[in-house]
Design an enzyme around this catalytic site. Structure first.
Site, PDB file in Angstrom:
ATOM      1  CB  CYS A  28      -2.166 -15.808  -3.050  1.00 19.04           C
ATOM      2  SG  CYS A  28      -1.265 -15.053  -1.142  1.00 19.04           S
ATOM      3  CG  HIS A 550      -0.426  11.581   4.132  1.00 25.12           C
ATOM      4  ND1 HIS A 550       0.342  10.797   3.211  1.00 25.12           N
ATOM      5  CD2 HIS A 550      -1.548  11.308   4.146  1.00 25.12           C
ATOM      6  CE1 HIS A 550       0.277   9.330   3.933  1.00 25.12           C
ATOM      7  NE2 HIS A 550      -1.106   9.658   4.095  1.00 25.12           N
TER       8      HIS A 550
END
Length: 637
Positions: A28, A550
């Site tokens: 952006c 994880h």
């Protein structure tokens, strides 16, 4: 400020886990927006230390690297190294095993809108500058719409608002991974002069609907429409995927575009178009209701939202741009979003200027002066926000107080901005407008003076601690601990590692993941586990536990930073089949159980169960040796 964008891009890519960990890269006005496969592979401290990086925000697998006005040069350098990943849909994986909370959907929707609207901002900013030129021509030179140059410039300044559906169709198609040209064609048809003429003619006769394949179609125009187009392109992406599967490949090339456009013309005119208009009308009615009940508070409420929610959801304000564009296209001015930007951008500029004049730190002064210019004249406040306010905190309090106070005054004055981009001193004439609204312009100047005085006074009274800028790395950036990260120790002792699970040892080069195999996250080894238990390979303190369970990071007393990564690309499970038994700050010993995983869940999802043990700061050691056995890796200082 960084000038070697190639080196800057390389460092950022490596810090984000390497090219293989990136699935989407866009930007952006001030941020590099990245979607990563596995957030556990991000080295946040390394990214923050890159010269030119002002800040880093990580939310799940969505990453924003804040760099300010150098973004275009940086993005080009990144694109050269990773290729074009814009618009790719990879990396966004939802887990049915982990239901989302209502706020998650709201945040996701805002993030989606922001990603769609961000690429349109340069056009809106350009239109704002053109409007400023038109005001100068009218006020100082007496030139009006009878002049051909004035008339042509006016057309350019208004085109972005009229043709907004076309731009949004393109960015939406990129976001939803469907056909950009067909999406733009759909939007163009809604703006076609004959359709506009039909609508105007029939509505003037009192007609509200017209037939299309026997279905009722609401007579309405779509210039400036945003929500209607986003909804339509989202539906188009779903139908596109269906047609890809349903149409034989031999005729797909010509038959799919035809059917896709035909079907979407019906759906858009009869369903998504009217539905989007209804959503827009209700939202507008809600904003108008607030404006009628408490007109003095509307802008202030938006600024409060920016200075609170905006801290944890940076960039979300782009999702609100359709409010401003709709107002400018319909009533000729915006009295909400541009005013909120006005309060939240010019205020940091004056704060940065006050800090630059008050500080005795040369390092901070070198940051503050450019930051002040960026906010006051460029409309970019990120250098102040991330480079000053968030680091020293007290300037953030000044920012919040002054911005909210200014917003309250703006609401009382009913301040209006007559084009998009009225949040810098460069475009202050946008508050005068084409009709020379001198009262409104005077109010804008009064508010600028208020922001200047209040920012300077409060900065001097509240003060700030600039000592953090005296502890910097060789590139002139604050060290990780001064950026809010817990301090990590410089290695002071040798380290030996135990296997993080029972099973077969796997050498680094044999790990089925390029990031680990190439040692991007430091020297490592793997284990093909025989059961679902995962233990700590070292003794130390838990530094981080991934939200998707994880990965666990442990820092030893000797300074080793150790990552235990459970499975390859297991992040896509979003925590399903995983369980952790420690949290940040816990003490663990080598061999202590820290997590477990369900092999059946992994195998059903096609996820490799390899457990990887990586020494993240391996480069800080004189040598790292590997061997099979009870101590598979030994690091020597």
């Amino acid at each position: 400020m960084a000038s070697d964008y190639k080196a800057m891009a390389t460092s950022i890519i490596q810090g984000l886990g390497g090219t293989g960990n990136l699935t989407n890269v866009t930007h952006c006005a001030t941020r590099l927006r990245v979607v990563v496969k596995d957030p556990a592979k991000i080295n946040q401290a390394a990214v923050k230390k890159v010269n030119g990086v002002l800040g880093l925000e990580v939310a799940g697998n969505q990453v924003q690297v804040i760099v300010g006005q150098v973004i275009e040069d940086l993005y080009l350098a990144v694109e050269k190294q990773v290729g074009s990943l814009a618009g790719k849909a990879g990396g966004r994986v939802a887990s049915p095993d982990k239901p989302k909370k209502p706020l998650d959907y709201v945040a996701g929707f805002m993030s989606m809108l922001a990603s769609i609207m961000s690429p349109v901002i340069p056009g809106l900013v350009a239109a704002g500058f053109l409007a400023t030129i038109l005001t100068i021509m009218s006020v100082f030179f007496g030139i009006d719409s009878s002049n051909s140059t004035y008339a042509i410039l006016y057309n350019f300044s208004q085109a972005v608002f009229y043709f907004m559906p076309v731009f949004v169709a393109y960015t939406s198609a990129q976001r939803f991974n469907t056909e950009p040209v067909l999406a733009m064609l759909l939007a163009c048809a809604l703006l076609y002069p004959d359709w506009v003429t039909m609508v105007n003619t029939l509505t003037a006769e009192g007609q509200e609907f017209v037939g299309y394949f026997g279905l009722p179609v609401t007579l309405t125009t779509y210039n400036g429409a945003v929500v209607q187009i986003i909804l339509s392109v989202w539906v188009m992406s779903k139908i596109d995927m269906f047609l890809k599967r349903a149409i034989p490949e031999v005729v797909r090339h010509f038959l799919k575009p035809f059917l896709l456009l035909l079907v979407m013309s019906v759906i858009t005119l009869t369903v998504t178009g009217p539905l989007g208009a209804l959503i827009t009308d209700y939202f507008t009615a809600f904003i108008n209701w607030i404006s009628e009940v408490a007109p003095w508070f509307t802008v202030a409420a938006m600024v409060i939202f920016f200075t609170t929610v905006g801290v944890v959801l940076p960039g979300f304000h782009m999702a609100l741009v359709p409010i401003a564009t709709a107002n400018i296209a319909t009533i000729g001015y915006d009295n909400l979003l541009n005013i909120a930007f006005f309060c939240c951008t010019i205020t940091p500029g004056f704060i940065a200027l006050a800090v630059a004049l008050k500080t005795k730190s040369n390092n901070l002064r070198q940051i503050a002066f450019p930051a002040a210019l960026s906010a006051l004249f460029g409309g970019i406040s990120e250098p102040t926000t991330y480079g000053i306010s968030y680091k020293m905190v007290r300037p953030y309090y000044v920012h919040t107080i002054v911005a909210i106070a200014t917003a309250l005054l703006a609401g009382i004055m009913q301040l209006k901005c007559y084009a998009f981009g009225g949040y810098s001193l460069t475009n202050i004439l946008l508050y005068m407008g084409p009709d020379r609204d001198m009262a409104n312009f005077t109010n804008a100047l009064i508010l600028v003076a208020f922001m200047a005085v209040a920012s300077f006074v409060l900065t001097w009274v509240i003060g700030f601690d600039d000592s953090i800028y005296d502890e910097e790395d060789e590139d002139g950036n604050p060290l990780p601990e001064s950026e809010g990260e817990p301090a990590k120790k410089v290695p002071t002792a040798n380290e030996s590692f135990v296997l993080p699970a029972q099973g077969e040892y796997i050498a680094q080069t044999d790990i089925a993941d390029n990031v680990f195999a190439q040692g991007i996250l430091g020297p490592c080894f793997g284990v093909k586990p025989t059961d679902g238990d995962v233990v700590s390979p070292v003794s130390g303190s838990v530094y981080a536990v991934a939200g998707t369970k994880h990965a666990v990071t442990i820092v030893t007393d000797g300074g080793a930073e150790v990552l235990v990564h459970i499975g390859i690309d297991s992040v896509k499970l979003d925590g399903a089949g995983l369980e952790t038994f420690v949290q940040k700050g816990d003490r663990v010993t080598a061999g202590q159980r820290v997590a477990s995983f369900d092999k059946d869940v992994f195998e059903k999802a096609g996820v490799d169960t390899t457990i990887v043990c990586s020494l993240i700061n391996g480069k800080d050691y004189a040598s790292v040796a590997f061997q099979q056995g009870d101590a598979p890796m030994i690091a020597t200082v």
